[in-house]
Design an enzyme around this catalytic site. Structure first.
Site, PDB file in Angstrom:
ATOM      1  N   HIS A   1     -40.737  59.766  12.877  1.00  0.00           N
ATOM      2  CA  HIS A   1     -40.455  59.797  14.320  1.00  0.00           C
ATOM      3  C   HIS A   1     -41.372  58.804  15.028  1.00  0.00           C
ATOM      4  O   HIS A   1     -42.550  58.759  14.714  1.00  0.00           O
ATOM      5  CB  HIS A   1     -40.698  61.191  14.870  1.00  0.00           C
ATOM      6  CG  HIS A   1     -40.506  61.271  16.356  1.00  0.00           C
ATOM      7  ND1 HIS A   1     -39.251  61.276  16.940  1.00  0.00           N
ATOM      8  CD2 HIS A   1     -41.399  61.294  17.371  1.00  0.00           C
ATOM      9  CE1 HIS A   1     -39.381  61.337  18.258  1.00  0.00           C
ATOM     10  NE2 HIS A   1     -40.682  61.329  18.546  1.00  0.00           N
TER      11      HIS A   1
ATOM     12  N   GLU B   1     -21.582  23.410 -10.013  1.00  0.00           N
ATOM     13  CA  GLU B   1     -21.309  23.586  -8.587  1.00  0.00           C
ATOM     14  C   GLU B   1     -20.861  22.259  -7.991  1.00  0.00           C
ATOM     15  O   GLU B   1     -21.509  21.237  -8.182  1.00  0.00           O
ATOM     16  CB  GLU B   1     -22.566  24.098  -7.869  1.00  0.00           C
ATOM     17  CG  GLU B   1     -22.460  24.164  -6.349  1.00  0.00           C
ATOM     18  CD  GLU B   1     -21.289  24.994  -5.820  1.00  0.00           C
ATOM     19  OE1 GLU B   1     -21.192  26.175  -6.169  1.00  0.00           O
ATOM     20  OE2 GLU B   1     -20.448  24.429  -5.072  1.00  0.00           O
TER      21      GLU B   1
ATOM     22  N   GLY C   1      -8.454  35.983   7.872  1.00  0.00           N
ATOM     23  CA  GLY C   1      -8.716  36.407   6.505  1.00  0.00           C
ATOM     24  C   GLY C   1      -9.061  35.237   5.603  1.00  0.00           C
ATOM     25  O   GLY C   1      -9.075  34.076   6.034  1.00  0.00           O
TER      26      GLY C   1
ATOM     27  N   LYS D   1     -25.587  34.683  10.704  1.00  0.00           N
ATOM     28  CA  LYS D   1     -26.630  35.613  11.151  1.00  0.00           C
ATOM     29  C   LYS D   1     -27.737  34.879  11.904  1.00  0.00           C
ATOM     30  O   LYS D   1     -28.339  35.428  12.824  1.00  0.00           O
ATOM     31  CB  LYS D   1     -27.204  36.406   9.976  1.00  0.00           C
ATOM     32  CG  LYS D   1     -26.441  37.691   9.739  1.00  0.00           C
ATOM     33  CD  LYS D   1     -25.097  37.480   9.098  1.00  0.00           C
ATOM     34  CE  LYS D   1     -23.912  38.033   9.732  1.00  0.00           C
ATOM     35  NZ  LYS D   1     -22.665  37.720   9.053  1.00  0.00           N
TER      36      LYS D   1
HETATM   37  P1  FAD Z   1     -18.546  31.748  -2.780  1.00  0.00           P
HETATM   38  O1  FAD Z   1     -19.753  32.123  -2.025  1.00  0.00           O
HETATM   39  O2  FAD Z   1     -17.359  31.306  -2.033  1.00  0.00           O
HETATM   40  O3  FAD Z   1     -19.011  30.605  -3.787  1.00  0.00           O
HETATM   41  C1  FAD Z   1     -18.132  29.920  -4.608  1.00  0.00           C
HETATM   42  C2  FAD Z   1     -18.734  28.588  -4.988  1.00  0.00           C
HETATM   43  O4  FAD Z   1     -17.918  28.002  -5.993  1.00  0.00           O
HETATM   44  C3  FAD Z   1     -18.777  27.572  -3.848  1.00  0.00           C
HETATM   45  O5  FAD Z   1     -20.088  27.061  -3.719  1.00  0.00           O
HETATM   46  C4  FAD Z   1     -17.805  26.476  -4.273  1.00  0.00           C
HETATM   47  O6  FAD Z   1     -18.222  25.187  -3.880  1.00  0.00           O
HETATM   48  C5  FAD Z   1     -17.854  26.605  -5.791  1.00  0.00           C
HETATM   49  N1  FAD Z   1     -16.669  26.107  -6.475  1.00  0.00           N
HETATM   50  C6  FAD Z   1     -15.368  26.413  -6.223  1.00  0.00           C
HETATM   51  N2  FAD Z   1     -14.553  25.803  -7.112  1.00  0.00           N
HETATM   52  C7  FAD Z   1     -15.368  25.083  -7.928  1.00  0.00           C
HETATM   53  C8  FAD Z   1     -15.127  24.246  -9.044  1.00  0.00           C
HETATM   54  N3  FAD Z   1     -13.914  24.029  -9.519  1.00  0.00           N
HETATM   55  N4  FAD Z   1     -16.199  23.664  -9.640  1.00  0.00           N
HETATM   56  C9  FAD Z   1     -17.454  23.876  -9.177  1.00  0.00           C
HETATM   57  N5  FAD Z   1     -17.736  24.674  -8.147  1.00  0.00           N
HETATM   58  C10 FAD Z   1     -16.708  25.280  -7.525  1.00  0.00           C
HETATM   59  N6  FAD Z   1     -20.306  38.622   3.303  1.00  0.00           N
HETATM   60  C11 FAD Z   1     -21.245  39.585   3.458  1.00  0.00           C
HETATM   61  O7  FAD Z   1     -21.425  40.398   2.558  1.00  0.00           O
HETATM   62  N7  FAD Z   1     -22.005  39.647   4.592  1.00  0.00           N
HETATM   63  C12 FAD Z   1     -21.844  38.780   5.611  1.00  0.00           C
HETATM   64  O8  FAD Z   1     -22.543  38.859   6.618  1.00  0.00           O
HETATM   65  C13 FAD Z   1     -20.857  37.767   5.486  1.00  0.00           C
HETATM   66  N8  FAD Z   1     -20.671  36.868   6.468  1.00  0.00           N
HETATM   67  C14 FAD Z   1     -19.727  35.897   6.323  1.00  0.00           C
HETATM   68  C15 FAD Z   1     -19.528  35.011   7.370  1.00  0.00           C
HETATM   69  C16 FAD Z   1     -18.576  34.017   7.261  1.00  0.00           C
HETATM   70  C17 FAD Z   1     -18.386  33.061   8.408  1.00  0.00           C
HETATM   71  C18 FAD Z   1     -17.813  33.906   6.063  1.00  0.00           C
HETATM   72  C19 FAD Z   1     -16.807  32.815   5.910  1.00  0.00           C
HETATM   73  C20 FAD Z   1     -18.003  34.782   5.015  1.00  0.00           C
HETATM   74  C21 FAD Z   1     -18.959  35.799   5.131  1.00  0.00           C
HETATM   75  N9  FAD Z   1     -19.166  36.732   4.125  1.00  0.00           N
HETATM   76  C22 FAD Z   1     -20.098  37.722   4.291  1.00  0.00           C
HETATM   77  C23 FAD Z   1     -18.409  36.699   2.858  1.00  0.00           C
HETATM   78  C24 FAD Z   1     -19.257  36.043   1.741  1.00  0.00           C
HETATM   79  O9  FAD Z   1     -19.594  34.737   2.146  1.00  0.00           O
HETATM   80  C25 FAD Z   1     -18.462  36.009   0.449  1.00  0.00           C
HETATM   81  O10 FAD Z   1     -18.030  37.316   0.130  1.00  0.00           O
HETATM   82  C26 FAD Z   1     -19.334  35.500  -0.700  1.00  0.00           C
HETATM   83  O11 FAD Z   1     -19.804  34.211  -0.416  1.00  0.00           O
HETATM   84  C27 FAD Z   1     -18.529  35.473  -2.000  1.00  0.00           C
HETATM   85  O12 FAD Z   1     -19.332  34.992  -3.025  1.00  0.00           O
HETATM   86  P2  FAD Z   1     -18.714  34.266  -4.300  1.00  0.00           P
HETATM   87  O13 FAD Z   1     -19.890  33.928  -5.165  1.00  0.00           O
HETATM   88  O14 FAD Z   1     -17.625  35.047  -4.873  1.00  0.00           O
HETATM   89  O15 FAD Z   1     -18.056  32.915  -3.743  1.00  0.00           O
HETATM   90  P1  NAI Z   2     -10.494  40.006   8.288  1.00  0.00           P
HETATM   91  O1  NAI Z   2      -9.587  40.391   7.205  1.00  0.00           O
HETATM   92  O2  NAI Z   2     -11.748  40.758   8.506  1.00  0.00           O
HETATM   93  O3  NAI Z   2      -9.714  40.047   9.686  1.00  0.00           O
HETATM   94  C1  NAI Z   2      -8.565  39.309   9.915  1.00  0.00           C
HETATM   95  C2  NAI Z   2      -7.851  39.883  11.115  1.00  0.00           C
HETATM   96  O4  NAI Z   2      -6.805  38.996  11.470  1.00  0.00           O
HETATM   97  C3  NAI Z   2      -7.224  41.248  10.868  1.00  0.00           C
HETATM   98  O5  NAI Z   2      -7.554  42.092  11.929  1.00  0.00           O
HETATM   99  C4  NAI Z   2      -5.731  40.947  10.808  1.00  0.00           C
HETATM  100  O6  NAI Z   2      -4.929  42.017  11.245  1.00  0.00           O
HETATM  101  C5  NAI Z   2      -5.644  39.759  11.750  1.00  0.00           C
HETATM  102  N1  NAI Z   2      -4.499  38.875  11.530  1.00  0.00           N
HETATM  103  C6  NAI Z   2      -3.941  38.496  10.357  1.00  0.00           C
HETATM  104  N2  NAI Z   2      -2.925  37.623  10.584  1.00  0.00           N
HETATM  105  C7  NAI Z   2      -2.856  37.459  11.926  1.00  0.00           C
HETATM  106  C8  NAI Z   2      -2.036  36.674  12.772  1.00  0.00           C
HETATM  107  N3  NAI Z   2      -1.096  35.883  12.281  1.00  0.00           N
HETATM  108  N4  NAI Z   2      -2.246  36.747  14.101  1.00  0.00           N
HETATM  109  C9  NAI Z   2      -3.211  37.546  14.628  1.00  0.00           C
HETATM  110  N5  NAI Z   2      -4.016  38.310  13.872  1.00  0.00           N
HETATM  111  C10 NAI Z   2      -3.853  38.249  12.534  1.00  0.00           C
HETATM  112  O7  NAI Z   2     -10.764  38.439   8.060  1.00  0.00           O
HETATM  113  P2  NAI Z   2     -11.838  37.445   8.681  1.00  0.00           P
HETATM  114  O8  NAI Z   2     -12.403  37.979   9.947  1.00  0.00           O
HETATM  115  O9  NAI Z   2     -11.183  36.112   8.676  1.00  0.00           O
HETATM  116  O10 NAI Z   2     -12.973  37.452   7.587  1.00  0.00           O
HETATM  117  C11 NAI Z   2     -12.656  37.143   6.231  1.00  0.00           C
HETATM  118  C12 NAI Z   2     -13.536  37.909   5.304  1.00  0.00           C
HETATM  119  O11 NAI Z   2     -14.851  37.370   5.293  1.00  0.00           O
HETATM  120  C13 NAI Z   2     -13.734  39.361   5.699  1.00  0.00           C
HETATM  121  O12 NAI Z   2     -12.668  40.162   5.267  1.00  0.00           O
HETATM  122  C14 NAI Z   2     -14.981  39.711   4.980  1.00  0.00           C
HETATM  123  O13 NAI Z   2     -14.655  40.023   3.654  1.00  0.00           O
HETATM  124  C15 NAI Z   2     -15.768  38.406   5.026  1.00  0.00           C
HETATM  125  N6  NAI Z   2     -16.769  38.466   6.092  1.00  0.00           N
HETATM  126  C16 NAI Z   2     -17.699  39.461   6.077  1.00  0.00           C
HETATM  127  C17 NAI Z   2     -18.646  39.559   7.068  1.00  0.00           C
HETATM  128  C18 NAI Z   2     -19.603  40.676   7.045  1.00  0.00           C
HETATM  129  O14 NAI Z   2     -19.703  41.336   6.030  1.00  0.00           O
HETATM  130  N7  NAI Z   2     -20.340  40.916   8.107  1.00  0.00           N
HETATM  131  C19 NAI Z   2     -18.709  38.586   8.156  1.00  0.00           C
HETATM  132  C20 NAI Z   2     -17.665  37.601   8.099  1.00  0.00           C
HETATM  133  C21 NAI Z   2     -16.761  37.546   7.084  1.00  0.00           C
END
Ligand code: FAD
Ligand code: NAI
Length: 466
Positions: free
Chosen positions: A445, A32, A272, A50
């Protein structure tokens, strides 16, 4: 150093895969490059967002709703530094938990950037010190995803921020412009709106939350608007210009037309995420990507190179933590000779706004397009006793069931707490259950979950409380 499995990246995909493999008797190492484990989700994603969503929701409720229930606290005042302290403590507790689990499962941890030299060989380069090479029967790429950039717009994480910057602002912005009405835009937009920002969301499409059930989205959009969100739909951002005072954003109708300008203190770009494969050495190792830059895998997480696998956000499928975790478990089990499997039709999606939105399975739009005949059962929270007691009556539960077999094909909910309630639909649908099965299951309930049972009864047009 030689291992059965070396996992690159310790997000929800990587750390869960490593633990499951260790449970199954494999000798496992993880690599990592961050100083802490847990990836995007625990450090800058699910968990910190959250923590702030919870705190900001209580702040808003204290200001608006406590008095309605006879609780006089006066106007609450915000200590943003302390709220951020709460967020950091939550992150620390969670990432510390992953450390503990690695030790418990005797997983070797290497901090540094991982690079695949060839099948069977991973080089680890720490921030300081010598690089070393690990040998592995199986290499797992679990490097996750990164913010998708908006062409021509530089994210400085101060005035123009991604979700990472939006989680650590040191002041409540007077005006916040969010680009993208997806999950991040609505969740983090909610946090700052509740804390006092005027929030404008600019979305390219003519709706928010693309892909989700149209009726749920319409309802959500109406509620968010009532909360104070200003939506500029069918609109594109064509320029972002920073000044000392703030940021000027140029907008245009998505289909072209006259440009207009908006001023803000902060702009959040949330359009995205994209797979993260930088510096991994994939090209040299001959690992193929798909047309969207994701690591290409077969149905069992195997890349085109023997001994190299990939899971989570870096491969196809929803970019969600629980999907990455299930990928990780399925891969570890497959490599141990078991039948690892993920049902991608049953990945729940939850938006943690207030009210929450929770979805599973097919939408009405998808069923119509596929020509599948279905029945709809719907039940509003206004008719649920517990929702009334809690003053959270916004929203409804909607169940879509096959017209002939009654098998549940989709469940779509909007309301307080639906992110917890969706899982009874998950279990039901995993066992191919029918609306009648759900309707005949006793629900305690008074609970919000009774709305799910009533929606199931409504599929057969016999809800009791409506
Ligand atoms: P990641 O969590 O991105 O982990 C990848 C890891 O790999 C990182 O720690 C990175 O440092 C490491 N890494 C990368 N390249 C290298 C390398 N070459 N060598 C060593 N280490 C490396 N999903 C939900 O289901 N519920 C949510 O509520 C939710 N909220 C979100 C809110 C935000 C603001 C964001 C940005 C995302 C949210 N997501 C949520 C999405 C969720 O965070 C991702 O789907 C999830 O973290 C993906 O897991 P992963 O293990 O594939 O990758
Ligand atoms: P998203 O894919 O959910 O939404 C992106 C939005 O931006 C879409 O509505 C799209 O139409 C719009 N968009 C794209 N290009 C644009 C442009 N040029 N101008 C204006 N609008 C544009 O992506 P987001 O919100 O960035 O989140 C990324 C991912 O992170 C999610 O898809 C989800 O997989 C993960 N995530 C999950 C959460 C959860 O499970 N509660 C919380 C936060 C993130």
């Amino acid at each position: 150093m030689s291992y059965d499995m070396v996992v690159i990246g310790t997000g929800p995909g990587g750390y869960v895969c490593a633990i499951r493999a260790a449970q199954l008797g494999m000798k496992v190492a993880v690599v990592e490059k961050r100083s802490t484990h847990g990836g995007t989700c625990l450090n800058v994603g699910c968990i910190p967002s959250k923590a702030l969503l919870h705190a900001s929701e209580l702040f808003e409720e204290a200001g608006h709703d406590f008095a309605n229930m006879g609780i006089k606290v006066g106007k609450p005042s915000l200590d943003l530094k302390a709220m951020m302290g709460h967020k950091q403590a939550v992150i620390d507790g969670n990432v510390g938990g992953v450390d503990f689990l690695f030790k418990k499962n005797k997983i070797d941890v290497f901090h540094g950037a991982g690079k695949i030299l060839a099948a069977g060989k991973v080089e680890v380069t720490p921030e300081t010190g010598e690089a070393q090479t690990l040998e592995a029967k199986a290499i797992v790429i679990a490097t996750g995803s990164d913010v998708a950039p908006l062409p021509g717009v530089e994210i400085d994480e101060k005035q123009v921020v991604s979700s990472t910057g939006a989680l650590e602002l040191d002041e409540v912005p007077g005006k916040l412009i969010v680009v993208g009405a997806g999950v991040i835009g609505l969740e983090l937009g909610s946090v700052w709106r509740r804390l006092g920002s005027e929030v404008t969301v600019v979305e390219f499409l003519d709706r928010i939350l693309p892909g989700m059930d149209g009726e749920v989205v319409k309802n959500a959009q109406r509620i968010f608007k009532k909360q104070g969100f200003d939506f500029k739909l069918s609109t594109k951002v064509t320029g972002v210009e920073k000044s000392k005072k703030g940021v000027k954003v140029t907008l245009e109708p998505a289909k072209g037309g006259e440009a207009s300008e908006l001023e803000a203190d902060i702009v959040l770009v949330a359009i995205g995420r994209r797979p993260y494969t930088e510096g991994l050495g994939l090209e040299e190792a001959g690992v193929a990507l798909d047309e969207r830059g994701r690591v290409a895998t077969d149905g069992h997480f195997k890349t085109n190179v023997d001994g190299i696998y990939a899971i989570g956000d870096v491969i196809a499928g929803p970019m969600l933590a629980h999907k990455a975790e299930d990928d990780g478990v399925a891969l570890a089990e497959t490599l141990a000779g078991q039948a690892g499997h993920v049902d991608y039709n049953l990945v729940p999606g939850v938006v943690y706004t207030m009210p929450e939105i929770a979805v599973l399975g097919q939408t009405e739009e998808q069923l119509k397009e596929a020509g599948i005949a279905y029945n709809v059962g719907k039940f509003p929270f206004t008719a649920n006793g517990r929702a009334k007691a809690q003053r959270h009556t916004d929203g409804f539960v909607k169940i879509l069931a096959d017209k002939t077999s009654d098998k549940v094909l989709g469940v779509h909910m909007i309301g307080a707490g639906v992110g917890e309630m969706i899982h009874e639909a998950s279990v039901l649908m995993a066992f191919s259950g029918s609306a009648e099965d759900l309707a005949r299951t006793i629900h305690a309930h008074p609970t919000l979950s009774e709305a799910v049972k009533e929606a199931a009864l409504a599929v057969d047009k016999r809800p009791i409380h409506m």
